[in-house]
Write a protein that holds these residues in place. Structure first.
Motif, mmCIF file in Angstrom:
data_model
loop_
_atom_site.group_PDB
_atom_site.id
_atom_site.type_symbol
_atom_site.label_atom_id
_atom_site.label_comp_id
_atom_site.label_asym_id
_atom_site.label_seq_id
_atom_site.Cartn_x
_atom_site.Cartn_y
_atom_site.Cartn_z
ATOM 1 N N THR A 30 31.554 42.516 36.890
ATOM 2 C CA THR A 30 30.396 43.107 36.213
ATOM 3 C C THR A 30 30.744 43.422 34.766
ATOM 4 O O THR A 30 29.956 43.154 33.849
ATOM 5 C CB THR A 30 29.922 44.372 36.947
ATOM 6 O OG1 THR A 30 29.591 44.025 38.289
ATOM 7 C CG2 THR A 30 28.724 45.007 36.257
ATOM 8 N N ALA A 31 31.935 43.968 34.547
ATOM 9 C CA ALA A 31 32.379 44.279 33.182
ATOM 10 C C ALA A 31 32.440 43.008 32.345
ATOM 11 O O ALA A 31 31.969 42.987 31.203
ATOM 12 C CB ALA A 31 33.752 44.955 33.216
ATOM 13 N N ALA A 32 33.001 41.944 32.909
ATOM 14 C CA ALA A 32 33.107 40.683 32.177
ATOM 15 C C ALA A 32 31.724 40.148 31.805
ATOM 16 O O ALA A 32 31.508 39.681 30.681
ATOM 17 C CB ALA A 32 33.872 39.649 33.008
ATOM 18 N N GLN A 33 30.788 40.242 32.739
ATOM 19 C CA GLN A 33 29.425 39.781 32.451
ATOM 20 C C GLN A 33 28.814 40.604 31.318
ATOM 21 O O GLN A 33 28.178 40.054 30.417
ATOM 22 C CB GLN A 33 28.557 39.876 33.700
ATOM 23 C CG GLN A 33 27.132 39.435 33.453
ATOM 24 C CD GLN A 33 26.246 39.577 34.674
ATOM 25 O OE1 GLN A 33 26.629 40.177 35.677
ATOM 26 N NE2 GLN A 33 25.064 39.043 34.599
ATOM 27 N N MET A 34 29.015 41.920 31.359
ATOM 28 C CA MET A 34 28.476 42.782 30.307
ATOM 29 C C MET A 34 29.123 42.470 28.963
ATOM 30 O O MET A 34 28.455 42.489 27.928
ATOM 31 C CB MET A 34 28.668 44.249 30.684
ATOM 32 C CG MET A 34 27.825 44.682 31.875
ATOM 33 S SD MET A 34 28.173 46.373 32.399
ATOM 34 C CE MET A 34 27.297 47.268 31.098
ATOM 35 N N LEU A 35 30.409 42.175 28.966
ATOM 36 C CA LEU A 35 31.102 41.845 27.722
ATOM 37 C C LEU A 35 30.574 40.547 27.124
ATOM 38 O O LEU A 35 30.481 40.411 25.903
ATOM 39 C CB LEU A 35 32.610 41.737 27.965
ATOM 40 C CG LEU A 35 33.317 43.057 28.235
ATOM 41 C CD1 LEU A 35 34.698 42.806 28.836
ATOM 42 C CD2 LEU A 35 33.421 43.892 26.967
ATOM 43 N N VAL A 42 32.921 48.692 24.377
ATOM 44 C CA VAL A 42 33.758 48.658 25.580
ATOM 45 C C VAL A 42 33.790 50.034 26.240
ATOM 46 O O VAL A 42 33.723 50.139 27.468
ATOM 47 C CB VAL A 42 35.186 48.166 25.250
ATOM 48 C CG1 VAL A 42 36.104 48.292 26.449
ATOM 49 C CG2 VAL A 42 35.146 46.736 24.737
ATOM 50 N N THR A 43 33.860 51.091 25.439
ATOM 51 C CA THR A 43 33.876 52.447 25.992
ATOM 52 C C THR A 43 32.613 52.721 26.801
ATOM 53 O O THR A 43 32.678 53.340 27.867
ATOM 54 C CB THR A 43 34.010 53.484 24.850
ATOM 55 O OG1 THR A 43 35.180 53.170 24.095
ATOM 56 C CG2 THR A 43 34.115 54.888 25.386
ATOM 57 N N GLN A 60 42.981 47.905 34.334
ATOM 58 C CA GLN A 60 42.381 47.241 35.494
ATOM 59 C C GLN A 60 41.776 45.894 35.094
ATOM 60 O O GLN A 60 41.915 44.902 35.811
ATOM 61 C CB GLN A 60 41.308 48.137 36.133
ATOM 62 C CG GLN A 60 41.855 49.379 36.787
ATOM 63 C CD GLN A 60 42.849 49.069 37.887
ATOM 64 O OE1 GLN A 60 42.673 48.161 38.678
ATOM 65 N NE2 GLN A 60 43.924 49.832 37.924
ATOM 66 N N PHE A 61 41.123 45.855 33.951
ATOM 67 C CA PHE A 61 40.534 44.605 33.468
ATOM 68 C C PHE A 61 41.637 43.568 33.219
ATOM 69 O O PHE A 61 41.512 42.406 33.595
ATOM 70 C CB PHE A 61 39.733 44.861 32.180
ATOM 71 C CG PHE A 61 38.892 43.692 31.758
ATOM 72 C CD1 PHE A 61 37.608 43.545 32.229
ATOM 73 C CD2 PHE A 61 39.402 42.731 30.883
ATOM 74 C CE1 PHE A 61 36.822 42.459 31.852
ATOM 75 C CE2 PHE A 61 38.631 41.647 30.495
ATOM 76 C CZ PHE A 61 37.339 41.514 30.987
ATOM 77 N N GLY A 62 42.728 44.000 32.598
ATOM 78 C CA GLY A 62 43.837 43.109 32.291
ATOM 79 C C GLY A 62 44.513 42.533 33.523
ATOM 80 O O GLY A 62 45.013 41.409 33.496
ATOM 81 N N LYS A 63 44.533 43.296 34.621
ATOM 82 C CA LYS A 63 45.131 42.791 35.860
ATOM 83 C C LYS A 63 44.394 41.562 36.366
ATOM 84 O O LYS A 63 44.997 40.665 36.955
ATOM 85 C CB LYS A 63 45.104 43.875 36.948
ATOM 86 C CG LYS A 63 46.134 44.953 36.765
ATOM 87 C CD LYS A 63 46.028 45.964 37.901
ATOM 88 C CE LYS A 63 46.995 47.097 37.721
ATOM 89 N NZ LYS A 63 46.871 48.089 38.813
ATOM 90 N N GLU A 71 39.496 41.316 23.734
ATOM 91 C CA GLU A 71 39.920 39.921 23.607
ATOM 92 C C GLU A 71 39.008 39.006 24.425
ATOM 93 O O GLU A 71 38.629 37.930 23.966
ATOM 94 C CB GLU A 71 41.363 39.757 24.082
ATOM 95 C CG GLU A 71 42.388 40.393 23.180
ATOM 96 C CD GLU A 71 43.768 40.472 23.824
ATOM 97 O OE1 GLU A 71 44.735 40.621 23.051
ATOM 98 O OE2 GLU A 71 43.896 40.398 25.064
ATOM 99 N N TYR A 72 38.674 39.447 25.621
ATOM 100 C CA TYR A 72 37.784 38.663 26.487
ATOM 101 C C TYR A 72 36.446 38.434 25.796
ATOM 102 O O TYR A 72 35.930 37.324 25.773
ATOM 103 C CB TYR A 72 37.588 39.385 27.817
ATOM 104 C CG TYR A 72 36.718 38.622 28.784
ATOM 105 C CD1 TYR A 72 37.282 37.714 29.675
ATOM 106 C CD2 TYR A 72 35.341 38.811 28.822
ATOM 107 C CE1 TYR A 72 36.485 36.997 30.556
ATOM 108 C CE2 TYR A 72 34.542 38.105 29.692
ATOM 109 C CZ TYR A 72 35.120 37.200 30.565
ATOM 110 O OH TYR A 72 34.327 36.490 31.432
ATOM 111 N N ARG A 73 35.905 39.492 25.200
ATOM 112 C CA ARG A 73 34.613 39.379 24.512
ATOM 113 C C ARG A 73 34.694 38.379 23.370
ATOM 114 O O ARG A 73 33.804 37.552 23.201
ATOM 115 C CB ARG A 73 34.165 40.741 23.999
ATOM 116 C CG ARG A 73 32.904 40.670 23.169
ATOM 117 C CD ARG A 73 32.399 42.010 22.772
ATOM 118 N NE ARG A 73 31.450 42.457 23.796
ATOM 119 C CZ ARG A 73 31.048 43.700 23.945
ATOM 120 N NH1 ARG A 73 31.520 44.647 23.169
ATOM 121 N NH2 ARG A 73 30.182 44.010 24.883
#
Length: 82
Positions: A30-35, A42-43, A60-63, A71-73
């Motif tokens: 979900t975070a990745a989709q939002m990014l 990000v906050t 957690q995201f980095g794991k 960076e992903y964004r």
């Protein structure tokens, strides 16, 4: 009325992950989709997903994605490649 151990065993059987790890995977997806699809900071994304600590969110995201949310964004914003 199922015990936590039973639910964890069933989740592990079908996903290979603990309940916590499976839930975290869904949360980080979900975070990745939002990014990729929003300009929310990000906050703010971390807070919406229930994280009160951005460092913990980043860890957690980095794991899962092997990079920071920022960076992903930069890599995948408005991209069809995930």
């Amino acid at each position: 009325h199922y015990s936590g151990d039973y639910l964890n065993k069933i989740t592990k059987k079908y996903t290979g992950l603990s309940i916590f790890d499976y839930g975290m995977t869904i949360c980080m997806d979900t975070a990745a989709q939002m990014l990729r699809t929003t300009d929310d900071p990000v906050t703010e994304i971390a807070a919406v997903l229930g994280f009160s600590n951005r460092t913990h969110f980043n860890r957690q995201f980095g794991k899962i994605y092997r990079c920071t949310p920022s960076e992903y964004r930069r890599r995948y914003k408005h991209s069809d490649v995930y």
